[in-house]
Enzyme design. Structure first.
Site, PDB file in Angstrom:
ATOM      1  N   LEU A 523     -29.190  39.929  -7.251  1.00 18.76           N
ATOM      2  CA  LEU A 523     -30.570  40.404  -7.329  1.00 18.76           C
ATOM      3  C   LEU A 523     -30.976  41.161  -6.076  1.00 18.76           C
ATOM      4  O   LEU A 523     -31.841  42.020  -6.109  1.00 18.76           O
ATOM      5  CB  LEU A 523     -31.537  39.219  -7.496  1.00 18.76           C
ATOM      6  CG  LEU A 523     -31.475  38.451  -8.802  1.00 18.76           C
ATOM      7  CD1 LEU A 523     -32.294  37.190  -8.707  1.00 18.76           C
ATOM      8  CD2 LEU A 523     -31.980  39.317  -9.940  1.00 18.76           C
ATOM      9  N   GLY A 524     -30.395  40.796  -4.981  1.00 14.29           N
ATOM     10  CA  GLY A 524     -30.771  41.466  -3.742  1.00 14.29           C
ATOM     11  C   GLY A 524     -30.322  40.667  -2.549  1.00 14.29           C
ATOM     12  O   GLY A 524     -29.579  39.690  -2.675  1.00 14.29           O
ATOM     13  N   GLN A 525     -30.768  41.113  -1.420  1.00 16.08           N
ATOM     14  CA  GLN A 525     -30.392  40.479  -0.175  1.00 16.08           C
ATOM     15  C   GLN A 525     -31.613  39.778   0.401  1.00 16.08           C
ATOM     16  O   GLN A 525     -32.597  40.428   0.729  1.00 16.08           O
ATOM     17  CB  GLN A 525     -29.890  41.556   0.786  1.00 16.08           C
ATOM     18  CG  GLN A 525     -29.214  41.029   2.020  1.00 16.08           C
ATOM     19  CD  GLN A 525     -27.789  40.559   1.745  1.00 16.08           C
ATOM     20  OE1 GLN A 525     -27.182  40.926   0.745  1.00 16.08           O
ATOM     21  NE2 GLN A 525     -27.268  39.709   2.617  1.00 16.08           N
ATOM     22  N   GLY A 526     -31.543  38.468   0.490  1.00 13.21           N
ATOM     23  CA  GLY A 526     -32.690  37.743   1.022  1.00 13.21           C
ATOM     24  C   GLY A 526     -32.603  37.592   2.519  1.00 13.21           C
ATOM     25  O   GLY A 526     -31.782  38.237   3.168  1.00 13.21           O
ATOM     26  N   GLY A 527     -33.440  36.767   3.049  1.00  9.22           N
ATOM     27  CA  GLY A 527     -33.517  36.578   4.493  1.00  9.22           C
ATOM     28  C   GLY A 527     -32.190  36.199   5.115  1.00  9.22           C
ATOM     29  O   GLY A 527     -31.844  36.685   6.172  1.00  9.22           O
ATOM     30  N   PHE A 528     -31.428  35.336   4.467  1.00 11.66           N
ATOM     31  CA  PHE A 528     -30.188  34.925   5.135  1.00 11.66           C
ATOM     32  C   PHE A 528     -28.948  35.019   4.248  1.00 11.66           C
ATOM     33  O   PHE A 528     -27.941  34.419   4.510  1.00 11.66           O
ATOM     34  CB  PHE A 528     -30.342  33.535   5.768  1.00 11.66           C
ATOM     35  CG  PHE A 528     -30.515  32.392   4.812  1.00 11.66           C
ATOM     36  CD1 PHE A 528     -29.402  31.809   4.228  1.00 11.66           C
ATOM     37  CD2 PHE A 528     -31.766  31.881   4.518  1.00 11.66           C
ATOM     38  CE1 PHE A 528     -29.543  30.736   3.370  1.00 11.66           C
ATOM     39  CE2 PHE A 528     -31.903  30.810   3.667  1.00 11.66           C
ATOM     40  CZ  PHE A 528     -30.802  30.239   3.086  1.00 11.66           C
ATOM     41  N   PRO A 530     -27.166  36.868   0.241  1.00  7.41           N
ATOM     42  CA  PRO A 530     -27.433  37.481  -1.063  1.00  7.41           C
ATOM     43  C   PRO A 530     -28.103  36.500  -2.036  1.00  7.41           C
ATOM     44  O   PRO A 530     -27.942  35.295  -1.902  1.00  7.41           O
ATOM     45  CB  PRO A 530     -26.039  37.866  -1.558  1.00  7.41           C
ATOM     46  CG  PRO A 530     -25.120  36.952  -0.836  1.00  7.41           C
ATOM     47  CD  PRO A 530     -25.745  36.658   0.485  1.00  7.41           C
ATOM     48  N   VAL A 531     -28.827  37.055  -2.982  1.00  4.06           N
ATOM     49  CA  VAL A 531     -29.479  36.242  -4.008  1.00  4.06           C
ATOM     50  C   VAL A 531     -28.936  36.658  -5.366  1.00  4.06           C
ATOM     51  O   VAL A 531     -28.849  37.849  -5.661  1.00  4.06           O
ATOM     52  CB  VAL A 531     -31.012  36.431  -3.975  1.00  4.06           C
ATOM     53  CG1 VAL A 531     -31.678  35.558  -5.018  1.00  4.06           C
ATOM     54  CG2 VAL A 531     -31.554  36.125  -2.602  1.00  4.06           C
ATOM     55  N   ASP A 640     -43.100  36.020   8.078  1.00  4.54           N
ATOM     56  CA  ASP A 640     -42.321  37.154   7.578  1.00  4.54           C
ATOM     57  C   ASP A 640     -42.878  37.633   6.245  1.00  4.54           C
ATOM     58  O   ASP A 640     -42.150  37.813   5.275  1.00  4.54           O
ATOM     59  CB  ASP A 640     -40.842  36.769   7.460  1.00  4.54           C
ATOM     60  CG  ASP A 640     -39.949  37.998   7.356  1.00  4.54           C
ATOM     61  OD1 ASP A 640     -40.437  39.106   7.659  1.00  4.54           O
ATOM     62  OD2 ASP A 640     -38.776  37.852   6.968  1.00  4.54           O
TER      63      ASP A 640
END
Ligand SMILES: *[C@@H]1O[C@H](CO)[C@@H](O)[C@H](O)[C@H]1NC(C)=O
Ligand SMILES: *[C@@H]1O[C@H](CO)[C@@H](O)[C@H](O)[C@H]1NC(C)=O
Ligand SMILES: *[C@@H]1O[C@H](CO)[C@@H](O)[C@H](O)[C@H]1NC(C)=O
Ligand SMILES: *[C@@H]1O[C@H](CO)[C@@H](O)[C@H](O)[C@H]1NC(C)=O
Ligand SMILES: *[C@@H]1O[C@H](CO)[C@@H](O)[C@H](O)[C@H]1NC(C)=O
Ligand SMILES: *[C@@H]1O[C@H](CO)[C@@H](O)[C@H](O)[C@H]1NC(C)=O
Ligand SMILES: *[C@@H]1O[C@H](CO)[C@@H](O)[C@H](O)[C@H]1NC(C)=O
Ligand SMILES: *[C@@H]1O[C@H](CO)[C@@H](O)[C@H](O)[C@H]1NC(C)=O
Ligand SMILES: *[C@@H]1O[C@H](CO)[C@@H](O)[C@H](O)[C@H]1NC(C)=O
Length: 828
Positions: A523-528, A530-531, A640
């Site tokens: 789905l994307g790249q989260g804070g720490f 990949p998601v 954030d």
């Protein structure tokens, strides 16, 4: 300059009025403003613009004295404010005048000043307006500044939008004071004020003795008033405690066309009155003292009052009357005393029977006065109390948190519903006595169920297989407890978190659910890390966040997130379903948000977000933040906040996510410093980016940027190499100064009808990004501003423009303090 309005027709009206006033009836040609040297006589009135309120002379029932007051403009005389309370006029020769030094004064027949607004300096060209809210204001004609208002000098009534207020920093108080009698508005003996001890509450005083108290406010209701919920929601009663040392109480009735107000009557009882169109009169719909039990400390210390019992006073369990004769004669004032002293209080615990004290739970009571608030979570509140002998009771109330009592337990009342659960500390024998009575029954039941329990236990174990807890696994797999050095949370929180509540997912299951972490599911790249999107065997869709590598920082953020989010529940916060810790894999599992992040929608599919949807999104984010900053009572700074951290559900409701950087603040803490500045450029408040100082107001800054992005449909970062401005904030400020704020609006969704609302939102956005953190409004104030509860918005001061010199969209969203290159660009 901004929105200076009121190009009005008043001069014309005035001439008309002066010519005709002596001829016509007072109600038909009244004005709402007194200018310098103008006055009204006893038979004349000022009437507010919308005809809601009038100001004029009146006599109370059974009295011939004349007073000046503000009244509802209805046939039944209803005075809500009196000027010359202690100095009545004996005849009808008095007048109200706008004096040349800027004061509103009441003069008697001999032109002696009876009453004055007492401005501390004189102002030429001041005028008095009676506003449609019922507020009488003195305004400087030149600057438009309000110098004095009747709302800040309350009489005995609280009308909508008015504030009962206490500010310990400036020693200002706005309180209600009852009339002396129904025919005498002079200052009576009862007052109602906000008391700011540890937890603010409303207290009615009889002279210097408390007479009634509301109990603390949990962000929604006063917990000391039974069955308050529905009532308060309707009335929109709100206690706002933005800054330490200040709090105010205000209300707005849900139906704006209904007349309603609160009044402290001459018997010291707060009544709510509602105008009934049918009866053509006021109806009392609520009052503060319904039974004797509501009177403060009716049953004395350690007594408990129950309105439905005879006699109404009893001692708390484990206590006995201090003076039996008095008590039996229904004189309860000296209260009760402990039967068996506490084990922790006795010096020679060895010689004693020596069993530890315990707690007895009293359900649904009005919690005692003088609560002390502790920054402890529910699980920790009781053990903290048990470990300190001076703690004699505790309670945990959602929205407030952990409360403890040390002095005595006073003003306890048994409610049939509502209230809170109070745990009182008792010696072990007192607890045992209680148990004995139930032992026989208990034993039978226990025996009966033992078999079933055993079976269930084994069955459950079978089902859960290797069910283990996130936390224990995490510490075990890492050996030590890493990452919590200088930056760790206050100790109480860490220990208090009930991580057992976070369910544990098996790696195998998550791997299967996400097609072995296939990039097609990403789905994307989260804070720490990949998601991924996944689907559980049950059909439930989930989002799985996988911690990349095994960096300490990621691990710290993971722990932070699990701890925080497992405690928080709000419709505008994303929900954590569980976690997974296996060998080197660490993952978090969330509810899946089909519409992904606001980021994608706002900047790529803008057309789908019409103005209405944007309003819902902005308000939703604001509510989520209010919960974090205030209502959850933990006081969490997100740190954030940005478009990509706002997720959208099916109906495009926003949910704040990514609590990896969030921090909890203790009760009295306002601001903290960090050496590790993390966050996202463009969204970071200047004091945070440059000096590492963060507070609720740094979240407010990020919210302001986000708001401007949503209104404009432009990324904050889309301005590099833009000729017009260097950032969205700078651009918005430029438009504001050019008075062309409407150009900020996303042209794709422009709707001329919406213009005032759009301008209001943009104004709020600019207030949020002001350079000085203290100038920025608190998030709950912002919510009121957005919903137009606060009508007149202040003008924003110059914002802080921070420009990242080496920025690119692809740069990582986090960096340490060493990497920062920032310059503050001064505005023109
Ligand atoms: C009203 O009358 C009382 C008693 O006659 C007198 O003391 C008082 O000064 C008078 N007040 C005014 C404003 O004239
Ligand atoms: C105004 O000041 C005078 C003198 O200091 C005082 O007696 C009076 O009570 C004040 N009035 C108000 C409304 O505060
Ligand atoms: C009040 O303002 C008017 C116009 O703004 C001006 O002509 C007048 O001199 C002012 N009065 C005083 C007392 O300053
Ligand atoms: C100031 O006074 C002048 C004339 O007296 C009037 O036209 C103007 O509207 C007033 N301004 C404000 C802000 O009340
Ligand atoms: C208020 O206080 C006064 C003086 O202490 C007392 O006489 C009176 O009874 C009290 N009123 C109520 C309603 O308790
Ligand atoms: C609000 O009050 C008015 C007047 O009493 C009534 O006609 C109207 O139906 C009320 N509206 C709601 C939503 O209750
Ligand atoms: C004050 O309010 C209470 C509750 O509504 C009422 O019973 C009482 O009569 C009121 N007192 C007066 C003097 O009106
Ligand atoms: C405990 O000891 C202190 C002095 O050592 C004494 O003053 C106190 O009364 C004792 N308390 C009890 C409950 O015995
Ligand atoms: C026990 O509680 C009291 C009152 O809150 C506090 O002053 C004291 O420091 C506490 N003692 C300990 C050992 O925590």
């Amino acid at each position: 300059m901004g929105f200076r309005h009121k190009a009005n027709m008043r001069p014309m009206l005035q001439v008309f009025m002066l010519v005709t006033c002596c001829l016509c009836l007072e109600l038909t040609c009244a004005i709402d403003t007194l200018r310098v040297s103008q006055s009204i006589r006893d038979s004349e009135v000022l009437v507010s613009n919308g005809q809601n309120f009038k100001l004029g002379f009146f006599s109370p029932v059974n009295s011939n004295q004349r007073y000046v007051g503000i009244m509802y403009n209805i046939p039944v005389p209803t005075v809500i404010w009196v000027a010359n309370r202690d100095k009545p006029l004996n005849d009808s020769t008095g007048k109200v005048e706008m004096s040349e030094d800027g004061n509103l004064v009441i003069l008697d027949g001999q032109e002696e000043v009876l009453w004055s607004s007492n401005l501390s300096w004189s102002v030429a060209n001041c005028s008095a307006h009676l506003l449609d809210t019922g507020n009488l204001v003195l305004q400087d004609n030149l600057s438009g500044m309000i110098l004095w208002e009747s709302f800040q000098h309350a009489s005995d009534s609280l009308i909508q939008r008015m504030k009962i207020m206490t500010d310990l920093r400036t020693n200002e108080k706005n309180i209600l004071t009852s009339w002396r009698s129904p025919s005498d508005p002079a200052l009576g003996s009862f007052t109602a004020s906000i008391e700011l001890l540890e937890l603010p509450q409303l207290v009615v005083w009889n002279g210097s003795d408390p007479y009634w108290r509301s109990g603390p406010h949990n962000g929604q209701i006063f917990i000391g008033i039974s069955h308050m919920d529905a009532y308060l929601y309707q009335n929109g009663v709100d206690m706002v405690n933005d800054n330490p040392g200040t709090a105010y109480l205000t209300f707005t009735y849900f139906n704006a066309s209904v007349l309603t107000y609160f009044v402290l009557n001459v018997s010291g009882i707060i009544q709510q009155k509602l105008w009934s169109d049918g009866k053509r009169d006021w109806e009392v719909t609520w009052w503060s003292i319904e039974s004797e039990c509501d009177v403060y400390s009716k049953c004395g210390p350690y007594g408990s009052c129950n309105a439905k019992a005879v006699p109404m006073c009893t001692c708390l369990p484990g206590f006995e009357p201090k003076n039996v004769d008095e008590w039996n004669a229904a004189n309860w004032i000296s209260g009760c005393t402990r039967k068996t002293s506490l084990q922790c209080e006795t010096n020679n615990s060895i010689g004693k029977m020596g069993k530890q004290d315990g707690f007895l739970r009293l359900k649904t009571v009005k919690l005692p006065d003088h609560a002390k608030w502790f920054p402890a979570l529910e699980a920790h509140c009781g053990s903290q109390c048990l470990n300190n002998c001076s703690c004699i009771a505790y309670a945990y109330y959602s929205g407030i948190g952990c409360m403890q009592w040390t002095d005595s337990l006073i003003d306890v009342q048994k409610f049939s519903g509502g209230g809170g659960d109070l745990y009182i500390r008792l010696a072990h024998v007192e607890l045992d006595n209680k148990k004995d009575q139930t032992t026989i029954i208990a034993t039978t039941i226990v025996l009966g169920f033992i078999m079933i329990t055993i079976c269930t236990y084994f069955l459950l174990n079978w089902y859960r297989g290797s069910k283990q807890k996130c936390w224990r696994l995490l510490t075990r797999s890492r050996g030590t407890d890493p990452g919590y050095s200088k930056e760790s949370l206050p100790k109480d929180y860490v220990n208090g978190v009930k991580l057992e509540e976070v369910p544990f997912f098996k790696f195998e299951m998550l791997s299967k659910a996400t097609g072995n972490f296939d990039s097609a599911f990403k789905l994307g790249q989260g804070g720490f890390g990949p998601v991924y999107k996944g689907k559980l065997p049950s059909g439930q869709e989930i989002a799985v966040k996988r911690l990349a590598g095994s960096s300490n920082q990621g691990l710290q953020e993971f722990k932070n997130e699990v701890e925080l989010i497992s405690k928080l529940q709000h419709r505008n916060l994303v929900r954590l379903l569980g976690c997974c810790v296996e060998s080197e894999e660490i993952m978090l599992v969330y509810e899946y948000m089909p519409n992904r992040s606001l980021d994608a929608y706002l900047f790529d599919k803008q057309k789908l977000l019409d103005w209405k949807t944007r309003v819902v999104i902005i308000e939703g984010i604001c509510r989520g933040l209010v919960y974090l900053h205030r209502d959850s009572r933990l006081r969490i700074i997100h740190r954030d906040l940005k478009a990509s951290n706002i997720l959208l559900d099916e109906e495009l409701n926003p949910k704040i996510s990514d609590f990896g950087l969030a921090r909890i603040f203790g009760g009295k803490q306002d601001q903290a410093n960090t050496t590790r500045v993390v966050g996202t450029f463009g969204y970071m408040a200047p004091e945070y980016a440059l000096e590492g100082r963060f507070s609720e107001k740094s979240d407010v800054y990020s919210f302001g940027v986000l708001l401007l992005e949503i209104v404009s449909g432009r990324r904050n970062t889309s301005f590099y190499n833009d000729e017009q401005a260097q950032s969205l904030v700078a651009y918005a400020w430029k438009l504001w100064n050019e008075e062309s704020m409407i150009n900020l609006m996303d042209p794709l969704i422009f709707d001329p009808q919406m213009e005032p609302k759009i301008l209001r939102y943009a104004n709020v956005g600019l207030l949020c990004v002001q350079e000085v953190a203290q100038d920025r409004p608190s998030i709950s104030t912002i919510l009121s501003m957005l919903s137009s509860e606060i009508v007149d918005l202040p003008h924003p001061e110059q914002p802080a423009f921070i420009v990242h010199q080496r920025s690119s969209e692809a740069s990582p969203s986090k960096f340490s303090a060493n990497d920062i290159t920032v310059t503050i660009v001064e505005g023109r």
